[in-house]
Motif scaffolding. Structure first.
Motif, PDB file in Angstrom:
ATOM      1  N   GLN A 159       0.811  -1.216   0.000  1.00  0.00           N
ATOM      2  CA  GLN A 159       0.000   0.000   0.000  1.00  0.00           C
ATOM      3  C   GLN A 159       0.845   1.268   0.000  1.00  0.00           C
ATOM      4  O   GLN A 159       0.292   2.353   0.094  1.00  0.00           O
ATOM      5  N   SER A 160       2.175   1.151  -0.108  1.00  0.00           N
ATOM      6  CA  SER A 160       2.997   2.339   0.156  1.00  0.00           C
ATOM      7  C   SER A 160       3.927   2.750  -0.983  1.00  0.00           C
ATOM      8  O   SER A 160       4.910   3.449  -0.747  1.00  0.00           O
ATOM      9  N   ASN A 186      -1.664   2.127  -5.450  1.00  0.00           N
ATOM     10  CA  ASN A 186      -1.260   3.377  -6.093  1.00  0.00           C
ATOM     11  C   ASN A 186      -0.501   3.134  -7.390  1.00  0.00           C
ATOM     12  O   ASN A 186      -0.615   3.914  -8.329  1.00  0.00           O
ATOM     13  N   LEU A 187       0.295   2.060  -7.434  1.00  0.00           N
ATOM     14  CA  LEU A 187       0.922   1.636  -8.686  1.00  0.00           C
ATOM     15  C   LEU A 187       0.236   0.319  -9.068  1.00  0.00           C
ATOM     16  O   LEU A 187       0.686  -0.753  -8.698  1.00  0.00           O
ATOM     17  N   HIS A 280      -2.616   6.221   0.112  1.00  0.00           N
ATOM     18  CA  HIS A 280      -3.280   5.105  -0.556  1.00  0.00           C
ATOM     19  C   HIS A 280      -4.766   5.077  -0.210  1.00  0.00           C
ATOM     20  O   HIS A 280      -5.616   4.936  -1.085  1.00  0.00           O
ATOM     21  N   LEU A 281      -5.080   5.215   1.080  1.00  0.00           N
ATOM     22  CA  LEU A 281      -6.485   5.235   1.514  1.00  0.00           C
ATOM     23  C   LEU A 281      -6.697   6.414   2.454  1.00  0.00           C
ATOM     24  O   LEU A 281      -5.787   6.789   3.201  1.00  0.00           O
ATOM     25  N   PHE A 282      -7.905   6.990   2.419  1.00  0.00           N
ATOM     26  CA  PHE A 282      -8.222   8.041   3.392  1.00  0.00           C
ATOM     27  C   PHE A 282      -9.189   7.449   4.402  1.00  0.00           C
ATOM     28  O   PHE A 282     -10.393   7.315   4.143  1.00  0.00           O
ATOM     29  N   VAL A 283      -8.636   7.082   5.561  1.00  0.00           N
ATOM     30  CA  VAL A 283      -9.404   6.376   6.578  1.00  0.00           C
ATOM     31  C   VAL A 283      -9.855   7.371   7.646  1.00  0.00           C
ATOM     32  O   VAL A 283      -9.073   8.207   8.089  1.00  0.00           O
ATOM     33  N   VAL A 284     -11.119   7.287   8.016  1.00  0.00           N
ATOM     34  CA  VAL A 284     -11.679   8.163   9.049  1.00  0.00           C
ATOM     35  C   VAL A 284     -12.375   7.317  10.110  1.00  0.00           C
ATOM     36  O   VAL A 284     -12.687   6.150   9.883  1.00  0.00           O
ATOM     37  N   LYS A 285     -12.602   7.955  11.266  1.00  0.00           N
ATOM     38  CA  LYS A 285     -13.304   7.268  12.363  1.00  0.00           C
ATOM     39  C   LYS A 285     -14.606   7.989  12.670  1.00  0.00           C
ATOM     40  O   LYS A 285     -14.664   9.227  12.611  1.00  0.00           O
ATOM     41  N   LEU A 340     -10.575   8.204  -2.493  1.00  0.00           N
ATOM     42  CA  LEU A 340      -9.379   9.045  -2.668  1.00  0.00           C
ATOM     43  C   LEU A 340      -8.514   8.456  -3.769  1.00  0.00           C
ATOM     44  O   LEU A 340      -7.895   7.414  -3.580  1.00  0.00           O
ATOM     45  N   TYR A 341      -8.513   9.121  -4.920  1.00  0.00           N
ATOM     46  CA  TYR A 341      -7.663   8.696  -6.048  1.00  0.00           C
ATOM     47  C   TYR A 341      -7.482   9.889  -6.969  1.00  0.00           C
ATOM     48  O   TYR A 341      -8.282  10.837  -6.936  1.00  0.00           O
TER      49      TYR A 341
END
Ligand SMILES: *Cc1c(COP(=O)(O)O)cnc(C)c1O
Length: 364
Positions: A159-160, A186-187, A280-285, A340-341
């Motif tokens: 993921q990085s 991402n790739l 890579h990801l937009f993570v929220v709580k 998110l991309y």
């Protein structure tokens, strides 16, 4: 509908480049481990600032091959995080080793380095550092722990791609490091693919054999390998994609900043200052996570949970059933990921922010 990912848009924005690469391979008459793979390996290694890169069939294989190249297998234990794509665990078991998981830090979802040493035994041979959501683990701390206990550091960079720690790219710190080119990464390729990176010449030469049934020269087999090769079509298309990885990650970064400065009802994860995320990801709580996701779905916005179940709770994971992982448990109850991309338009992000900020408890 705002999709969680939009691969069609990326393809149509760059169609001539992809067509040219594809046609070059189709006309070449050479389809597995050829010039395109060799060129991609060279270009990706240069991008990362790591000496060698070996193209393989998937990220899972890449991780298993990292372990095999280090001679880690049956009877050995490998420490990793309780919160990861299950592929990390599957790869450890594919190599014949036993996975041992460690709880996370609730603020960023990454492995809690302070809880690693209590898990180290005489059988421990490696730590797999998973740079979850595109943010690097604390590689400084992990390097010290590995040195002190004479065990290997392996990075799971699925993921990085393009993320950094200190002044280096993730994938340039461990003895061997794994990348995935699954389309969502991402790739991402147009199918499955992966790579191992290493600065160690012995590991490099071993990996070249291991991915190709252990053969060094054609029909001369030196070790027990597997079939895990990157094909020419994926390599040619990945070369095109690699050209826009930096710009794509930058676009993700500005969208992520916009989310961070504008979202009022959701709590984003903490960003570490020791490196640069590839977003890579937009993570929220959110305490009413399920209701929030349903509300967004009703407003035409797709979201996903990465991941709903920590490793130790998976049916396929028969170990550590008496242990407690309070941070991972609590984390998995509250998190979800917003789209998110790079292809997400400014208007789409504005719409997502407005809808999120309009959420009221009664919507739940
Ligand atoms: C995607 C992923 C993998 C597995 O990659 P594949 O190419 O799907 O086999 C491994 N680890 C992590 C953290 C991932 O996100």
């Amino acid at each position: 509908m705002i999709l969680f990912n939009n691969f069609k848009k990326h393809y149509s924005n760059n169609e001539p480049d992809f067509s040219r690469a594809l046609n070059r391979v189709l006309h070449s008459g050479w389809y597995v481990l050829g010039q395109e793979v060799a060129s991609f390996e060279r270009e990706f290694a240069r991008f990362l600032g790591c000496r060698y890169c070996v193209g393989v069939a998937s990220g899972t294989d890449a991780l298993a091959l990292c372990l095999m190249a280090c001679g880690i297998g049956r009877g050995d234990e490998v420490i990793t995080t309780d919160l990861t794509a299950y592929a990390t665990i599957a790869a450890i078991m594919q190599a014949g080793s036993r996975p041992v998981v460690v709880d996370i830090r609730e603020e960023d979802g990454l492995i809690d380095c302070s809880k690693i040493e209590e898990k180290i035994t005489a059988a421990t041979k490696a730590i797999i550092a998973v740079h979850l959501y595109g943010q690097s683990c604390d590689l400084g701390r992990l390097t010290v722990i590995c040195k002190q206990h004479s065990i290997r550091l392996i990075e799971d960079c699925a993921q990085s791609a393009g993320a950094t720690f200190s002044d280096g790219q993730t994938g340039a710190f461990g003895i061997c490091n794994a990348f995935s080119f699954y389309p969502t990464k991402n790739l991402g390729a147009f199918g499955d693919g992966g790579a191992v990176t290493t600065a160690d010449q012995y590991c490099y030469e071993k990996l070249l054999m291991l991915r190709n049934y252990g053969q060094k020269e054609r029909y001369y087999h030196e070790c027990c390998g597997i079939n895990s090769r990157l094909d020419e079509i994926q390599a040619a298309l990945l070369r095109v994609k690699l050209g826009s990885l930096r710009a794509g990650n930058q676009r993700r970064s500005s969208l992520a900043s916009l989310y961070r400065s504008s979202l009022t009802t959701l709590q984003p994860l903490v960003c570490r200052s020791y490196g640069r995320s590839n977003h890579h990801l937009f993570v929220v709580k959110h305490p009413q996570r399920d209701a929030f996701m349903r509300y967004l779905q009703n407003h035409g916005i797709q979201t996903l949970i990465h991941y709903p179940v920590p490793v130790h709770r998976q049916k396929a994971f028969p170990f550590q059933k008496q242990e407690h992982f309070p941070a991972a448990e609590a984390f998995c109850q509250q998190i979800f990921s917003l789209p998110l991309y790079p292809e997400l338009s400014d208007n789409e992000v504005q719409r997502i922010i407005e809808v999120c900020n309009d959420f009221r408890k009664k919507d739940g």
